[in-house]
Design an enzyme around this catalytic site. Sequence first.
Site, PDB file in Angstrom:
ATOM      1  N   ARG A 113      -4.679   5.937  -8.401  1.00  0.00           N
ATOM      2  CA  ARG A 113      -4.382   7.468  -8.064  1.00  0.00           C
ATOM      3  C   ARG A 113      -3.862   8.068  -9.916  1.00  0.00           C
ATOM      4  O   ARG A 113      -4.399   8.784 -10.055  1.00  0.00           O
ATOM      5  CB  ARG A 113      -3.198   7.715  -7.038  1.00  0.00           C
ATOM      6  CG  ARG A 113      -2.724   7.588  -6.020  1.00  0.00           C
ATOM      7  CD  ARG A 113      -1.369   7.636  -5.477  1.00  0.00           C
ATOM      8  NE  ARG A 113      -1.081   8.649  -5.035  1.00  0.00           N
ATOM      9  CZ  ARG A 113      -0.138   8.864  -4.602  1.00  0.00           C
ATOM     10  NH1 ARG A 113       0.894   7.161  -4.188  1.00  0.00           N
ATOM     11  NH2 ARG A 113       0.644   9.936  -4.627  1.00  0.00           N
ATOM     12  N   LEU A 120       0.785  -0.974   0.144  1.00  0.00           N
ATOM     13  CA  LEU A 120       0.092  -0.076  -0.164  1.00  0.00           C
ATOM     14  C   LEU A 120       0.900   1.381  -0.319  1.00  0.00           C
ATOM     15  O   LEU A 120       1.962   1.153   0.507  1.00  0.00           O
ATOM     16  CB  LEU A 120      -1.082  -0.057   1.035  1.00  0.00           C
ATOM     17  CG  LEU A 120      -2.306  -0.784   1.464  1.00  0.00           C
ATOM     18  CD1 LEU A 120      -3.024  -0.792   2.408  1.00  0.00           C
ATOM     19  CD2 LEU A 120      -3.218  -0.640  -0.036  1.00  0.00           C
ATOM     20  N   ASP A 121       0.519   1.912  -0.486  1.00  0.00           N
ATOM     21  CA  ASP A 121       1.562   3.571  -0.836  1.00  0.00           C
ATOM     22  C   ASP A 121       1.611   3.813   0.479  1.00  0.00           C
ATOM     23  O   ASP A 121       0.844   3.879   1.371  1.00  0.00           O
ATOM     24  CB  ASP A 121       0.986   5.033  -1.279  1.00  0.00           C
ATOM     25  CG  ASP A 121       0.923   4.351  -3.007  1.00  0.00           C
ATOM     26  OD1 ASP A 121       1.262   2.901  -3.238  1.00  0.00           O
ATOM     27  OD2 ASP A 121      -0.187   4.816  -3.419  1.00  0.00           O
ATOM     28  N   ARG A 122       2.882   4.292   1.017  1.00  0.00           N
ATOM     29  CA  ARG A 122       2.446   4.884   2.193  1.00  0.00           C
ATOM     30  C   ARG A 122       1.941   5.807   3.150  1.00  0.00           C
ATOM     31  O   ARG A 122       1.048   5.829   4.115  1.00  0.00           O
ATOM     32  CB  ARG A 122       3.353   6.076   2.699  1.00  0.00           C
ATOM     33  CG  ARG A 122       4.191   7.005   4.050  1.00  0.00           C
ATOM     34  CD  ARG A 122       6.055   6.883   3.981  1.00  0.00           C
ATOM     35  NE  ARG A 122       6.000   8.529   2.821  1.00  0.00           N
ATOM     36  CZ  ARG A 122       7.489   8.740   2.965  1.00  0.00           C
ATOM     37  NH1 ARG A 122       7.911   8.436   4.126  1.00  0.00           N
ATOM     38  NH2 ARG A 122       7.049   9.760   2.272  1.00  0.00           N
TER      39      ARG A 122
END
Length: 363
Positions: free
Chosen positions: A309, A187-189
């Site tokens: 995104r 998962l993105d930070r």
Amino acid sequence: MRNILNWIRGKSPSQVKLPTNSAPPPPPPSTAQPWIPHQLTVSTEHDRIPLSHFLAAHFAMPRSFLRDEVIRKHGVVVERFDEAASRFVPVRYDQGVAVRAGDRVSVTDYKLPVKDAGISIDWRGKLDMPREDLERELRKRIVYEDDRILVLNKPSGLAVQPGAEIPVSLDALLPLLGADLKLVHRLDRDASGLLILAKGADSATLMRRLLDEAQVDAGIEKIYYAMVMGTPKTAFGEIISQVYLAGRYPQERMTSKAPLRANLLDPGKPAITQWRHMGTYIRKLASGRRIKLSMLEVRPVTGRKHQLRVHLSEQLSTPIAGDVKYGYYRMRAWRTGAMPLHLHCHTLRLRKWGADGQDITVT
């Protein structure tokens, strides 16, 4: 679906005739609730203390950040009951103003971690808590566990893997939860939500196979909630495009618009995202400006880096709120100020995962 599978398995878009007039069926209704600003009432315990101290007592953020980034930039509204008018009215304040018992305090432009939420990540990405408390707090975030996997609710701000300028990562903290836990996806930070950890090499191999983007009908489905800037033109849809690497660290960036860029660093990979519009909300900023936000339920069929995104920003023209990388120009035009990334992995469905072959849903 067969054409899409062939495309994912290596054939170029020109070799495959993609469906043009078909639309995915709308997903089942969801009970998701939109994010609303933090709203607090001052108790007698906090009567006549500075506003910055009051916020620090409720949110797991440094007081300096609350003072400099939230209060001074007017990301908070203080209301006090006016007996003559028989209603709450806004009051003027600065970082040193004292709040009074009964005041209503609303944090309008920031989604802040509350003090009792467990792991606290400060605005620089560092752990804002003693390391001796980590194991207890990490275990509080376990939402599902069996003999093969563990599902963790990752907080926003905690990077999954180590890297330059990343003070701490979940990968480095895994020994606190188990001796042989392995990451199988990311998962993105700045995103939050459900993350699968495999127990042992065999389970890791199985999970990576199930998560393989080439297996559209395979055993794991991920559902995200995203708050985006703007409103989609339709109620639901499916995005199919190539996703290309357009920049490496420290300016790492993906794109789905190859004709607009001459510096692509790879030939691109196919990506598929299904989405459904759940509702549109008007949000009033502290400056008085009103912006339109929409809640989307998003299902990534493939798993490209930054896929959601990129697709929501470039293909749907509705960048995720708080996405500085892919929504910077919209945020600047709307003068939204600093915002967290409003992207959360809400649901995981593991098909035929149970001991009797039943589906397992983790939320």
